[in-house]
Scaffold this active site. Structure first.
Site, mmCIF file in Angstrom:
data_model
loop_
_atom_site.group_PDB
_atom_site.id
_atom_site.type_symbol
_atom_site.label_atom_id
_atom_site.label_comp_id
_atom_site.label_asym_id
_atom_site.label_seq_id
_atom_site.Cartn_x
_atom_site.Cartn_y
_atom_site.Cartn_z
ATOM 1 N N GLY A 126 6.317 1.281 5.765
ATOM 2 C CA GLY A 126 7.251 0.352 5.132
ATOM 3 C C GLY A 126 7.356 0.567 3.632
ATOM 4 N N CYS A 127 6.215 0.787 3.000
ATOM 5 C CA CYS A 127 6.214 0.968 1.545
ATOM 6 C C CYS A 127 6.876 2.292 1.159
ATOM 7 C CB CYS A 127 4.792 0.883 1.011
ATOM 8 S SG CYS A 127 4.068 -0.755 1.292
ATOM 9 N N THR A 128 6.734 3.295 2.002
ATOM 10 C CA THR A 128 7.403 4.571 1.750
ATOM 11 C C THR A 128 8.913 4.398 1.867
ATOM 12 O OG1 THR A 128 5.488 5.826 2.500
ATOM 13 C CG2 THR A 128 7.627 6.962 2.533
ATOM 14 N N ALA A 148 10.088 2.518 -1.260
ATOM 15 C CA ALA A 148 10.031 3.351 -2.463
ATOM 16 C C ALA A 148 11.145 4.399 -2.454
ATOM 17 C CB ALA A 148 8.665 4.031 -2.575
ATOM 18 N N ALA A 196 0.819 -1.209 0.000
ATOM 19 C CA ALA A 196 0.000 0.000 0.000
ATOM 20 C C ALA A 196 0.856 1.263 0.000
ATOM 21 C CB ALA A 196 -0.919 0.013 1.214
#
Length: 158
Positions: free
Chosen positions: A48-50, A53, A43
């Site tokens: 974590g995804c930030t 990325a 998401a």
């Protein structure tokens, strides 16, 4: 727990044509002749995804210098991906797989453990695809933090 079919080195990378964060469509076939790092994340705009990325963003120069294109894939809508790109200055394409068909084809969507519970969701994964469209590496259940540095080492970029 049912195991989602997973890809392995030598398998053909499932082709896709998906909407991007900027309203275009990205088709895997259009990237033939270049190596591709396709990474699946659960998401946009979550911690974590930030982190992941931003690690790819910060490593993009060295990855591209080594001949790799980076593409992020998640079930987020193109509008949410556009906000993510703007908020975190993401400099590579983000593609939207809202029906999760491509994530499923890559084995990156299925049952996983989340805080001890079994849930259906995106399995954080990275796929290295060669110039002919074959899987070179399929890495499942990767960690958000430190994964890009490990990938660069494994690819001989560092």
């Amino acid at each position: 727990m049912t195991e989602t079919a997973r890809l392995a080195a030598g398998d053909p990378a499932p082709d896709f044509s998906l909407p991007t964060d900027n309203g275009d469509r990205l088709t895997l076939k259009d990237l033939r002749g270049r190596k591709v790092v396709l990474y699946a994340y659960p998401a946009a705009m979550t911690p974590g995804c930030t982190t992941q990325a931003c690690d790819f963003r910060d490593s993009l120069g060295s990855l591209q210098a080594a001949g790799y294109e980076v593409v992020g894939i998640s079930p987020d809508s193109p509008a949410k991906l556009a906000k993510f790109r703007e908020r975190d200055a993401i400099t590579f394409p983000l593609v939207s797989d809202e029906d999760k068909s491509v994530l499923t084809a890559y084995g990156a969507y299925g049952e996983k453990k989340n805080y001890g519970r079994t849930v259906m969701g995106v399995i954080r994964s990275t796929f290295v695809i060669d110039e002919e469209g074959a899987i070179e590496r399929a890495l499942y259940n990767v960690k958000a933090t430190g994964h890009v540095a490990k990938l660069r080492r494994d690819l001989g970029i560092d």
